[in-house]
Write a protein that holds these residues in place. Sequence first.
Motif, PDB file in Angstrom:
ATOM      1  N   GLY A   1      15.763   9.727   5.835  1.00 55.22           N
ATOM      2  CA  GLY A   1      15.184  10.235   7.069  1.00 55.22           C
ATOM      3  C   GLY A   1      15.836   9.630   8.304  1.00 55.22           C
ATOM      4  O   GLY A   1      16.936   9.076   8.247  1.00 55.22           O
ATOM      5  N   PHE A   2      15.154   9.733   9.432  1.00 55.71           N
ATOM      6  CA  PHE A   2      15.700   9.238  10.690  1.00 55.71           C
ATOM      7  C   PHE A   2      15.686   7.717  10.786  1.00 55.71           C
ATOM      8  O   PHE A   2      16.324   7.152  11.675  1.00 55.71           O
ATOM      9  N   HIS A   3      14.945   7.043   9.914  1.00 58.99           N
ATOM     10  CA  HIS A   3      14.796   5.586  10.020  1.00 58.99           C
ATOM     11  C   HIS A   3      15.831   4.805   9.217  1.00 58.99           C
ATOM     12  O   HIS A   3      15.826   3.578   9.235  1.00 58.99           O
ATOM     13  N   TRP A   4      16.728   5.501   8.527  1.00 52.39           N
ATOM     14  CA  TRP A   4      17.568   4.777   7.575  1.00 52.39           C
ATOM     15  C   TRP A   4      18.474   3.753   8.244  1.00 52.39           C
ATOM     16  O   TRP A   4      18.728   2.675   7.683  1.00 52.39           O
ATOM     17  N   VAL A   5      18.954   4.035   9.443  1.00 56.76           N
ATOM     18  CA  VAL A   5      19.842   3.084  10.116  1.00 56.76           C
ATOM     19  C   VAL A   5      19.081   1.805  10.460  1.00 56.76           C
ATOM     20  O   VAL A   5      19.574   0.686  10.228  1.00 56.76           O
ATOM     21  N   GLY A   6      17.881   1.950  10.990  1.00 59.14           N
ATOM     22  CA  GLY A   6      17.072   0.781  11.292  1.00 59.14           C
ATOM     23  C   GLY A   6      16.685   0.008  10.042  1.00 59.14           C
ATOM     24  O   GLY A   6      16.695  -1.229  10.029  1.00 59.14           O
ATOM     25  N   ASP A   7      16.343   0.727   8.975  1.00 62.58           N
ATOM     26  CA  ASP A   7      15.982   0.075   7.714  1.00 62.58           C
ATOM     27  C   ASP A   7      17.109  -0.846   7.244  1.00 62.58           C
ATOM     28  O   ASP A   7      16.891  -2.037   6.955  1.00 62.58           O
ATOM     29  N   HIS A   8      18.309  -0.308   7.159  1.00 61.00           N
ATOM     30  CA  HIS A   8      19.432  -1.075   6.619  1.00 61.00           C
ATOM     31  C   HIS A   8      19.873  -2.194   7.561  1.00 61.00           C
ATOM     32  O   HIS A   8      20.295  -3.269   7.103  1.00 61.00           O
TER      33      HIS A   8
ATOM     34  N   ALA B   1       0.813  -1.215   0.000  1.00 64.67           N
ATOM     35  CA  ALA B   1       0.000   0.000   0.000  1.00 64.67           C
ATOM     36  C   ALA B   1       0.848   1.267   0.000  1.00 64.67           C
ATOM     37  O   ALA B   1       0.382   2.328  -0.433  1.00 64.67           O
ATOM     38  N   ALA B   2       2.081   1.169   0.483  1.00 63.18           N
ATOM     39  CA  ALA B   2       2.934   2.345   0.611  1.00 63.18           C
ATOM     40  C   ALA B   2       3.546   2.725  -0.740  1.00 63.18           C
ATOM     41  O   ALA B   2       3.707   1.877  -1.622  1.00 63.18           O
ATOM     42  N   PRO B   3       3.910   3.978  -0.908  1.00 63.05           N
ATOM     43  CA  PRO B   3       4.608   4.372  -2.139  1.00 63.05           C
ATOM     44  C   PRO B   3       5.935   3.634  -2.251  1.00 63.05           C
ATOM     45  O   PRO B   3       6.575   3.318  -1.247  1.00 63.05           O
ATOM     46  N   ALA B   4       6.344   3.345  -3.469  1.00 62.80           N
ATOM     47  CA  ALA B   4       7.651   2.723  -3.670  1.00 62.80           C
ATOM     48  C   ALA B   4       8.728   3.618  -3.076  1.00 62.80           C
ATOM     49  O   ALA B   4       8.675   4.841  -3.185  1.00 62.80           O
ATOM     50  N   GLY B   5       9.694   3.000  -2.426  1.00 57.57           N
ATOM     51  CA  GLY B   5      10.746   3.754  -1.771  1.00 57.57           C
ATOM     52  C   GLY B   5      10.443   4.092  -0.326  1.00 57.57           C
ATOM     53  O   GLY B   5      11.206   4.816   0.318  1.00 57.57           O
ATOM     54  N   SER B   6       9.348   3.558   0.218  1.00 54.84           N
ATOM     55  CA  SER B   6       8.990   3.835   1.608  1.00 54.84           C
ATOM     56  C   SER B   6       9.795   2.946   2.554  1.00 54.84           C
ATOM     57  O   SER B   6      10.519   2.045   2.135  1.00 54.84           O
ATOM     58  N   HIS B   7       9.619   3.189   3.851  1.00 53.48           N
ATOM     59  CA  HIS B   7      10.274   2.363   4.863  1.00 53.48           C
ATOM     60  C   HIS B   7       9.585   1.009   5.039  1.00 53.48           C
ATOM     61  O   HIS B   7      10.138   0.120   5.685  1.00 53.48           O
ATOM     62  N   ALA B   8       8.393   0.840   4.496  1.00 55.91           N
ATOM     63  CA  ALA B   8       7.557  -0.309   4.844  1.00 55.91           C
ATOM     64  C   ALA B   8       8.154  -1.649   4.439  1.00 55.91           C
ATOM     65  O   ALA B   8       7.785  -2.685   5.002  1.00 55.91           O
ATOM     66  N   GLY B   9       9.080  -1.670   3.496  1.00 60.96           N
ATOM     67  CA  GLY B   9       9.693  -2.935   3.119  1.00 60.96           C
ATOM     68  C   GLY B   9      10.384  -3.623   4.283  1.00 60.96           C
ATOM     69  O   GLY B   9      10.463  -4.858   4.330  1.00 60.96           O
ATOM     70  N   ARG B  10      10.872  -2.841   5.245  1.00 55.93           N
ATOM     71  CA  ARG B  10      11.566  -3.444   6.379  1.00 55.93           C
ATOM     72  C   ARG B  10      10.636  -4.323   7.209  1.00 55.93           C
ATOM     73  O   ARG B  10      11.113  -5.195   7.939  1.00 55.93           O
ATOM     74  N   LEU B  11       9.318  -4.108   7.121  1.00 48.25           N
ATOM     75  CA  LEU B  11       8.375  -4.937   7.875  1.00 48.25           C
ATOM     76  C   LEU B  11       8.466  -6.394   7.439  1.00 48.25           C
ATOM     77  O   LEU B  11       8.341  -7.309   8.260  1.00 48.25           O
ATOM     78  N   VAL B  12       8.688  -6.627   6.160  1.00 43.64           N
ATOM     79  CA  VAL B  12       8.837  -7.999   5.664  1.00 43.64           C
ATOM     80  C   VAL B  12      10.109  -8.617   6.234  1.00 43.64           C
ATOM     81  O   VAL B  12      10.113  -9.768   6.683  1.00 43.64           O
TER      82      VAL B  12
ATOM     83  N   ASP C   1      12.612 -13.119  -0.981  1.00 40.86           N
ATOM     84  CA  ASP C   1      11.525 -12.303  -0.460  1.00 40.86           C
ATOM     85  C   ASP C   1      12.077 -11.054   0.227  1.00 40.86           C
ATOM     86  O   ASP C   1      11.544  -9.949   0.059  1.00 40.86           O
ATOM     87  N   VAL C   2      13.152 -11.221   0.985  1.00 39.92           N
ATOM     88  CA  VAL C   2      13.790 -10.078   1.643  1.00 39.92           C
ATOM     89  C   VAL C   2      14.363  -9.118   0.603  1.00 39.92           C
ATOM     90  O   VAL C   2      14.203  -7.887   0.707  1.00 39.92           O
ATOM     91  N   LEU C   3      15.029  -9.643  -0.404  1.00 42.24           N
ATOM     92  CA  LEU C   3      15.605  -8.793  -1.443  1.00 42.24           C
ATOM     93  C   LEU C   3      14.521  -8.046  -2.219  1.00 42.24           C
ATOM     94  O   LEU C   3      14.701  -6.873  -2.587  1.00 42.24           O
ATOM     95  N   ALA C   4      13.405  -8.708  -2.475  1.00 44.28           N
ATOM     96  CA  ALA C   4      12.304  -8.039  -3.172  1.00 44.28           C
ATOM     97  C   ALA C   4      11.747  -6.900  -2.330  1.00 44.28           C
ATOM     98  O   ALA C   4      11.428  -5.819  -2.859  1.00 44.28           O
ATOM     99  N   ALA C   5      11.653  -7.104  -1.014  1.00 50.36           N
ATOM    100  CA  ALA C   5      11.183  -6.042  -0.121  1.00 50.36           C
ATOM    101  C   ALA C   5      12.168  -4.879  -0.108  1.00 50.36           C
ATOM    102  O   ALA C   5      11.761  -3.707  -0.099  1.00 50.36           O
ATOM    103  N   ALA C   6      13.450  -5.194  -0.125  1.00 48.76           N
ATOM    104  CA  ALA C   6      14.459  -4.128  -0.182  1.00 48.76           C
ATOM    105  C   ALA C   6      14.356  -3.351  -1.486  1.00 48.76           C
ATOM    106  O   ALA C   6      14.563  -2.127  -1.521  1.00 48.76           O
ATOM    107  N   GLY C   7      14.024  -4.057  -2.555  1.00 48.90           N
ATOM    108  CA  GLY C   7      13.855  -3.394  -3.840  1.00 48.90           C
ATOM    109  C   GLY C   7      12.709  -2.405  -3.846  1.00 48.90           C
ATOM    110  O   GLY C   7      12.727  -1.417  -4.593  1.00 48.90           O
ATOM    111  N   ARG C   8      11.712  -2.648  -3.012  1.00 43.88           N
ATOM    112  CA  ARG C   8      10.592  -1.713  -2.871  1.00 43.88           C
ATOM    113  C   ARG C   8      10.900  -0.621  -1.860  1.00 43.88           C
ATOM    114  O   ARG C   8      10.124   0.322  -1.705  1.00 43.88           O
ATOM    115  N   SER C   9      12.021  -0.743  -1.161  1.00 41.11           N
ATOM    116  CA  SER C   9      12.317   0.162  -0.065  1.00 41.11           C
ATOM    117  C   SER C   9      13.679   0.828  -0.252  1.00 41.11           C
ATOM    118  O   SER C   9      13.832   1.713  -1.092  1.00 41.11           O
ATOM    119  N   VAL C  10      14.682   0.373   0.519  1.00 43.58           N
ATOM    120  CA  VAL C  10      15.971   1.077   0.554  1.00 43.58           C
ATOM    121  C   VAL C  10      16.727   1.018  -0.768  1.00 43.58           C
ATOM    122  O   VAL C  10      17.603   1.853  -1.014  1.00 43.58           O
TER     123      VAL C  10
END
Length: 316
Positions: A256-263, A200-211, A239-248
């Motif tokens: 933003g402030f979440h980049w360290v947690g995302d990566h 549901a989130a725009p491509a490039g959002s933080h939400a990929g990290r949820l997967v 599956d993890v790589l695909a989520a990263a492709g939608r995110s970081v």
Amino acid sequence: MSPTDPDLIRAEFDLCRQIPSLVDLRTAVRGNDWDTVEAYFDFLGDDEDERAVAANLVADLSASERFLERAVADRGSPLARTLLAARYIVVGWDIRSSYTAQHVSRDQFQSFHAWLRRAEQLLIGVCAEEPAFALAWMSRLTTARGLELGASEARRRYDRLAEHHPHHIQGQILLLQQLCPKWGGRWEDAFGFARACMDAAPAGSHAGRLVAQAHLERWLDSSDDGPGDYLRPAEVRDDVLAAAGRSVRHPDYRPGFHWVGDHNDFAGALSLGGHHREAAPYFRTLGNKATETPWGYWGDREVQFLKHRRRALAKG
């Protein structure tokens, strides 16, 4: 990084060193300077993802409840009450500890719940006055889990948050925890929620990290004696790589402030599964910047981060 780079032999877990602008906020709290604290949150404006990180920083500061109690008495603003409630939650959770329920005493639970009820009373008032106040709904997701109000109530609170802030990553992280079996949920619900948020989130959002987080939680639950092999199969890796492709890894990603947690989430989900070459780009981006999870799941957090980073960089 060269072999003599000091970053290769240490990891940095201090959020203020990772995000230098947060130093001003920490200094203001420690200096009992409410005007500067309020101005800092005003400066962040309507960026609720960054406001959530800032609120968590304040809540984690030892003894900050004394300062925040004075701010509530003097000002009584929604921000002051919410930050105080968030601090009460941390105090309570520290008493409970991070152990599973069978290792927590009755006295610990009673004190834990007392602190959470104090927080909840503050947050109920804020949410009644300011229904779109994201920080308050975010904290109420934590009180719902700690007070064992159940998944339905947690979902209701998340839905109220999402009405105004549909892609609130910290709120999504908190509900994901509620949906995991360790809090009475089911894996199909946890993964379904993570994927729905990402889709549901725009491509490039933080939400990929949820997967990535859902896979890490499943891995953690896969063995009572130590980390199992759940993360090793190619389908989990992909599956993890695909989520990263939608995110970081997406060109529209804004750190933003979440980049360290995302990566760290992506680096962890890949390297803990033995996919060291694939984890290397995330470690390169991080340098020495680490987070408590997932590296603190098994053993010393710094040892684990450095070990997995070394293996990844050697492979990729």
